[in-house]
Scaffold this active site. Structure first.
Site, short mmCIF file in Angstrom:
data_model
loop_
_atom_site.label_atom_id
_atom_site.label_comp_id
_atom_site.label_asym_id
_atom_site.label_seq_id
_atom_site.Cartn_x
_atom_site.Cartn_y
_atom_site.Cartn_z
N GLN A 93 66.94 84.25 1.71
CA GLN A 93 66.77 85.34 2.68
C GLN A 93 66.55 84.75 4.06
OE1 GLN A 93 63.64 88.24 1.84
NE2 GLN A 93 64.38 89.61 3.45
N HIS A 99 67.90 93.98 2.98
CA HIS A 99 69.31 94.36 3.10
C HIS A 99 70.00 94.05 1.78
CE1 HIS A 99 68.67 90.30 4.62
NE2 HIS A 99 69.86 89.98 4.13
N HIS A 101 73.39 93.26 -0.04
CA HIS A 101 74.75 92.79 0.19
C HIS A 101 75.67 93.56 -0.77
CE1 HIS A 101 73.81 88.96 2.45
NE2 HIS A 101 72.63 89.16 1.88
P1 5GP Z 1 70.31 86.93 3.95
O1 5GP Z 1 70.61 85.47 3.85
O2 5GP Z 1 69.06 87.21 4.75
O3 5GP Z 1 70.33 87.63 2.62
O4 5GP Z 1 71.54 87.57 4.72
C1 5GP Z 1 71.55 87.84 6.07
C2 5GP Z 1 72.97 88.23 6.40
O5 5GP Z 1 72.99 88.79 7.69
C3 5GP Z 1 73.93 87.04 6.43
O6 5GP Z 1 74.97 87.25 5.47
C4 5GP Z 1 74.43 87.00 7.85
O7 5GP Z 1 75.80 86.67 7.93
C5 5GP Z 1 74.15 88.38 8.36
N1 5GP Z 1 73.83 88.45 9.77
C6 5GP Z 1 72.99 87.64 10.46
N2 5GP Z 1 72.89 88.03 11.74
C7 5GP Z 1 73.69 89.12 11.86
C8 5GP Z 1 73.99 89.97 12.96
O8 5GP Z 1 73.51 89.80 14.09
N3 5GP Z 1 74.84 91.00 12.72
C9 5GP Z 1 75.39 91.21 11.47
N4 5GP Z 1 76.20 92.25 11.34
N5 5GP Z 1 75.12 90.42 10.42
C10 5GP Z 1 74.28 89.39 10.62
#
Ligand code: 5GP
Ligand code: ZN
Length: 135
Positions: A93, A99, A101
């Protein structure tokens, strides 16, 4: 939370490619998609992880995950999805606003999330199950 990028997307302060909005959730394309149509569904209220989302918000939120999955299906016709979330920094994360996916898959025969694990001693299952039951 003004320093949370997903709160900023929800409020409109930060641009994103929105695909769906409801009173409980907002969905937008992942900026660095793992596949075409890779969508993130976030609750409108700031909650770092599932554990921080109030119980009475969980049903509405996951109903919207289902709606978004159906919309991506209708638009892009993937053969399957991986749907889930990274819970905690050591599970990958990076953005600490819950969030989900919604990740479309386009090739048959893909591997599931279990492919990330290294397996374990099957003999421990009953011990582990007992520990979880009693926690
Ligand atoms: P995590 O690793 O926290 O599960 O996923 C975060 C996700 O947010 C990643 O897949 C990354 O590509 C996406 N993400 C990060 N910053 C932004 C942003 O500013 N806008 C959008 N639309 N996605 C983002
Ligand atoms: Zn937030």
């Amino acid at each position: 939370m003004s320093d949370c990028i997903f709160c900023r997307i929800v409020s409109g302060a930060l641009q994103a490619h929105l695909v769906y909005e409801s009173p409980s959730a907002v969905a937008f394309l992942d900026r660095f998609p793992a596949a075409p149509g890779h969508t993130l569904v976030v609750p409108r209220i700031h909650a770092e992880t599932l554990n921080d989302l109030p119980d009475d918000a969980i049903g509405d939120f996951f109903r919207e995950v289902k709606v978004v999955t159906r919309k991506v299906t209708g638009a892009l016709h993937p053969v399957a999805f991986n749907i889930g979330w990274n819970h905690g920094a050591d599970a990958g994360q990076r953005v600490f606003h819950l969030h989900v996916h919604v990740l479309p898959r386009y090739s048959p025969g893909g591997r599931g999330v279990q492919a990330m694990g290294s397996g374990g001693d099957l003999g421990e299952l009953s011990e582990i199950a007992a520990a979880i039951r009693s926690a």
